[in-house]
Scaffold this active site. Structure first.
Site, PDB file in Angstrom:
ATOM      1  N   ILE A  14       0.831  -1.216   0.000  1.00 22.04           N
ATOM      2  CA  ILE A  14       0.000   0.000   0.000  1.00 22.04           C
ATOM      3  C   ILE A  14       0.861   1.260   0.000  1.00 22.04           C
ATOM      4  CG2 ILE A  14      -0.275  -0.012   2.536  1.00 22.04           C
ATOM      5  CD1 ILE A  14      -3.135   1.091   2.051  1.00 22.04           C
ATOM      6  N   LYS A  34      10.626  -7.296  -5.137  1.00 23.04           N
ATOM      7  CA  LYS A  34      11.511  -8.470  -5.205  1.00 23.04           C
ATOM      8  C   LYS A  34      10.797  -9.716  -5.691  1.00 23.04           C
ATOM      9  CE  LYS A  34      11.564  -9.427  -0.213  1.00 23.04           C
ATOM     10  NZ  LYS A  34      12.469  -9.687   0.904  1.00 23.04           N
ATOM     11  N   TYR A  44      -2.450  -9.365   2.740  1.00 22.37           N
ATOM     12  CA  TYR A  44      -2.996 -10.257   3.766  1.00 22.37           C
ATOM     13  C   TYR A  44      -3.796  -9.517   4.839  1.00 22.37           C
ATOM     14  CZ  TYR A  44      -0.036 -13.729   1.595  1.00 22.37           C
ATOM     15  OH  TYR A  44       0.526 -14.579   0.681  1.00 22.37           O
ATOM     16  N   GLY A  47      -8.480  -7.061   8.925  1.00 22.25           N
ATOM     17  CA  GLY A  47      -9.414  -6.252   9.708  1.00 22.25           C
ATOM     18  C   GLY A  47      -9.863  -4.999   8.984  1.00 22.25           C
ATOM     19  N   GLY A  48      -8.893  -4.201   8.482  1.00 22.36           N
ATOM     20  CA  GLY A  48      -9.260  -3.008   7.736  1.00 22.36           C
ATOM     21  C   GLY A  48      -8.390  -1.823   8.054  1.00 22.36           C
ATOM     22  N   GLU A 113     -12.009  -2.884  16.871  1.00 20.93           N
ATOM     23  CA  GLU A 113     -10.932  -3.814  17.238  1.00 20.93           C
ATOM     24  C   GLU A 113     -10.358  -3.396  18.586  1.00 20.93           C
ATOM     25  OE1 GLU A 113      -8.265  -3.723  13.866  1.00 20.93           O
ATOM     26  OE2 GLU A 113      -9.541  -5.051  12.702  1.00 20.93           O
ATOM     27  N   ASP A 220      14.470  -5.787   4.632  1.00 24.48           N
ATOM     28  CA  ASP A 220      15.543  -5.370   3.714  1.00 24.48           C
ATOM     29  C   ASP A 220      15.804  -3.858   3.751  1.00 24.48           C
ATOM     30  OD1 ASP A 220      15.464  -8.013   2.955  1.00 24.48           O
ATOM     31  OD2 ASP A 220      14.384  -7.649   1.083  1.00 24.48           O
ATOM     32  N   ARG A 288      -3.382  -5.086  22.022  1.00 19.60           N
ATOM     33  CA  ARG A 288      -2.710  -6.304  21.578  1.00 19.60           C
ATOM     34  C   ARG A 288      -1.565  -6.775  22.466  1.00 19.60           C
ATOM     35  NH1 ARG A 288      -2.389  -5.762  15.186  1.00 19.60           N
ATOM     36  NH2 ARG A 288      -4.638  -5.913  15.139  1.00 19.60           N
ATOM     37  N   ARG A 384       1.329  -0.542  18.514  1.00 18.27           N
ATOM     38  CA  ARG A 384       0.421   0.005  17.493  1.00 18.27           C
ATOM     39  C   ARG A 384      -1.036  -0.332  17.798  1.00 18.27           C
ATOM     40  NH1 ARG A 384      -1.716  -2.365  12.418  1.00 18.27           N
ATOM     41  NH2 ARG A 384      -0.832  -4.271  13.267  1.00 18.27           N
ATOM     42  N   SER A 389      -2.012   0.900  10.775  1.00 15.80           N
ATOM     43  CA  SER A 389      -0.821   0.893   9.904  1.00 15.80           C
ATOM     44  C   SER A 389      -1.160   1.179   8.443  1.00 15.80           C
ATOM     45  CB  SER A 389      -0.047  -0.411  10.018  1.00 15.80           C
ATOM     46  OG  SER A 389      -0.908  -1.491   9.907  1.00 15.80           O
TER      47      SER A 389
END
Ligand code: FAD
Ligand code: SIN
Length: 531
Positions: A14, A34, A44, A47-48, A113, A220, A288, A384, A389
């Site tokens: 993103i 890569k 992947y 949640g959103g 969440e 990386d 979390r 976080r 993110s």
């Protein structure tokens, strides 16, 4: 082989795609990834994406939740900026074709969440990331100003070091002139000269044996900046997602989204006890770090391999409507989520630290920006808040594009960069050495630098890692470049940074919990457990 471009963007999640689309309005963009451009952490995301949309939610509430989750370690100005700019970025995503679920009244169906006091997560069922990735990839593929280089691995940044100057971390005038990029199909190394270089290389989940991250997440970009003498910070704050599906040997671990707990699912131990209430008044929806540590403690004290996430009491049709992918995946393992509790374990998930950047995403190296998970902006602090993110990535991609586009006409290409030197190298005799060292790095980090840490474990981890570092550097010097060897080297670099920064933090704070300095983050009623 030399290639010149206005913007070199490394990474196609993103962050990289959002930046590339905006920068392409101002100049020519070279986008290197890569693997194929569609294989990213972004794909992947389940949640959103968090953003304030309607009352009773407000920016102030989102800001407060983010600061609380970050344990007071976030930069409040950054939090305010990101939270208040995110609705505009959401509207842009929607205008590009990203579809978020809506209710029958036409309003967004907002999920909740852990750590959020309001429903504010825009999502597309339980595959939000896939929708975002597909939409942005499609736009990029069709943009006339963007040249896509799939299977091209960025190896190292080009700075004054490559003209023989001494470059160290105290220098404030380090400049980036582009990067050396390996075509992993032809095994040739290109010199890409760019006016602006942007790293959007994502996280470091593969430092650990159990991770929700796909195999591309090997740190990386962070390792490249570290080697180029840029500043890296807050690497000790690694977020373990509390609930990945327990399926030994499966990589990456399949995520069971936190939105399922927001929907009413509860954590239980194997005796059916809702143990989270013993650890935090917010129960299964505590932030979390608290939930992951509670699960870790529960599993270790009881000797269990997993805990259970129970959604059997929820409305069956609504459950299947909202979480079709989770239902499908569990069903493939003979788990019917409407009847059976789901076995879950914590897994390495997200890096809060990374390349230190300013409020426009520029690193401490001039003309080098870092956006997305590889960056450390100050938003997340020591932990976080869920779904912050993707939001951070779009806000910073926008700001980095604004800032770099303004400067692009004032930057000259550096013409006299030496080409990559392959003298004295050959094919490594035994790739098994690379594979074995990769596994050992994961074992060291998992055993000694996981959810619960101690001075003793960190010191042991560093000693073990040093041996692997020396072996790998020796191999690197005499081998042709390969993606796997470079990734191993990068993982060792970021592993070192995690251990070093964890050892220097003599307190427990958010995601960094050490039994030697438990302090205020000690879980009530339980000791940190040795393993
Ligand atoms: P990525 O999407 O990881 O992209 C990195 C890119 O860099 C890839 O294209 C990769 O190939 C490329 N790359 C890396 N190194 C090199 C190199 N040396 N040379 C060339 N290319 C390179 N966050 C949320 O906000 N909400 C969620 O619901 C959510 N759910 C998640 C679920 C899962 C299972 C996972 C793993 C993460 C989730 N996250 C979520 C976190 C979020 O998905 C990531 O933080 C975010 O997608 C990172 O985006 P990015 O663009 O920075 O990096
Ligand atoms: C999830 O869906 O639980 C992941 C959300 C996130 O990592 O922000």
């Amino acid at each position: 082989m030399v290639k010149n471009t206005d913007f070199l963007v490394v990474g196609s999640g993103i962050a990289g795609l959002s930046f590339a689309l905006k920068a392409a309005e101002k100049g020519r963009v070279c986008l290197a990834s890569k693997v194929s451009i569609d294989e990213t952490n972004t794909k992947y995301a389940q949640g959103g994406i968090a953003s304030v949309m309607y009352e009773p939610d407000s920016f102030e509430k989102h800001i407060k939740d983010t600061l609380i989750a970050g344990r007071g370690f976030s930069d409040e100005d950054v939090v305010r900026m990101v939270v208040s700019e995110s609705p505009d970025r959401i509207n842009e995503l929607v205008s590009m074709g990203v579809v978020f679920d809506r209710n029958s009244d036409g309003k967004y169906d907002l999920a909740r969440e852990g750590g959020h006091t309001e429903h504010r997560i825009l999502h597309h069922k339980d595959n939000t990331g896939e929708i975002i990735q597909e939409t942005l990839s499609d736009k990029v593929r069709n943009h006339p100003n963007i040249d896509i280089y799939e299977h091209h691995f960025a190896v190292d940044l080009i700075t004054q070091h490559h003209f023989g100057e001494e470059v160290n971390r105290r220098r404030e005038d380090i400049r980036c002139y582009g990067a050396y990029v390996l075509d992993t199909e032809s095994n040739k190394v290109f010199t890409v000269l760019s006016k602006i270089t942007v790293l959007a290389t994502g996280g470091i989940g593969n430092l650990y044996q159990t991770t929700t991250n796909p195999v591309i997440a090997t740190g990386d970009g962070i390792a490249m900046v570290y080697r180029a003498k840029g500043i890296i910070e807050n690497m000790e704050f690694i977020q373990f997602h509390p609930t990945s599906l327990y399926a030994p040997g499966e990589r990456p671990s399949f995520l069971i989204t936190e939105a399922l707990r927001g929907f009413g699912a509860v954590l239980k131990n194997n005796d059916g006890e809702q143990f989270m209430d013993r650890y935090d008044e917010r129960g299964s929806l505590a932030p979390r770090d608290v939930v992951a540590r509670a699960i870790d403690t529960e599993m270790k004290t009881r000797g269990d391999d997993y805990v259970l996430l129970d959604c059997t009491h929820l409305n069956k049709n609504e459950l299947l409507e909202h979480f079709p992918n989770i239902a499908r995946k569990c069903s493939s393992m003979d788990i019917d989520i409407t009847k059976d509790p789901i076995p879950v374990v914590p897994a390495a998930h997200y890096l809060c630290g990374g390349v230190k950047v300013d409020t426009y995403g520029e690193s401490t190296i001039h003309n080098l920006y870092t956006v997305g998970e590889a960056s450390s902006t100050g938003l997340h602090g020591a932990n976080r808040l869920a779904s912050n993110s993707l939001m951070e990535a779009v806000v910073y991609a926008h700001r980095a594009a604004l800032s770099s586009s303004e400067r692009i006409n004032d930057i000259e290409f550096q013409p006299s960069v030496p080409e990559w030197n392959t003298k004295g190298t050959s094919h490594p005799e035994e790739m098994v050495l690379v594979t074995q060292n990769y596994k050992e790095v994961q074992m060291i980090l998992s055993n000694y630098v996981g959810i619960v840490r101690s001075d003793l474990r960190l010191a042991r981890a560093l000693r073990r890692l040093e041996i692997i570092y020396r072996e790998t550097e020796e191999l690197y010097k005499k081998s042709f470049l390969s993606r796997r060897l470079c990734e191993l080297r990068n993982l060792i670099n970021v592993g070192y940074l995690v251990i070093k920064m964890a050892s220097e933090r003599h307190e427990s704070l958010g995601l960094h919990y050490t039994i030697d300095y438990p302090g205020k983050d000690e879980l009530p009623g339980k000791e940190g457990v040795e393993f």
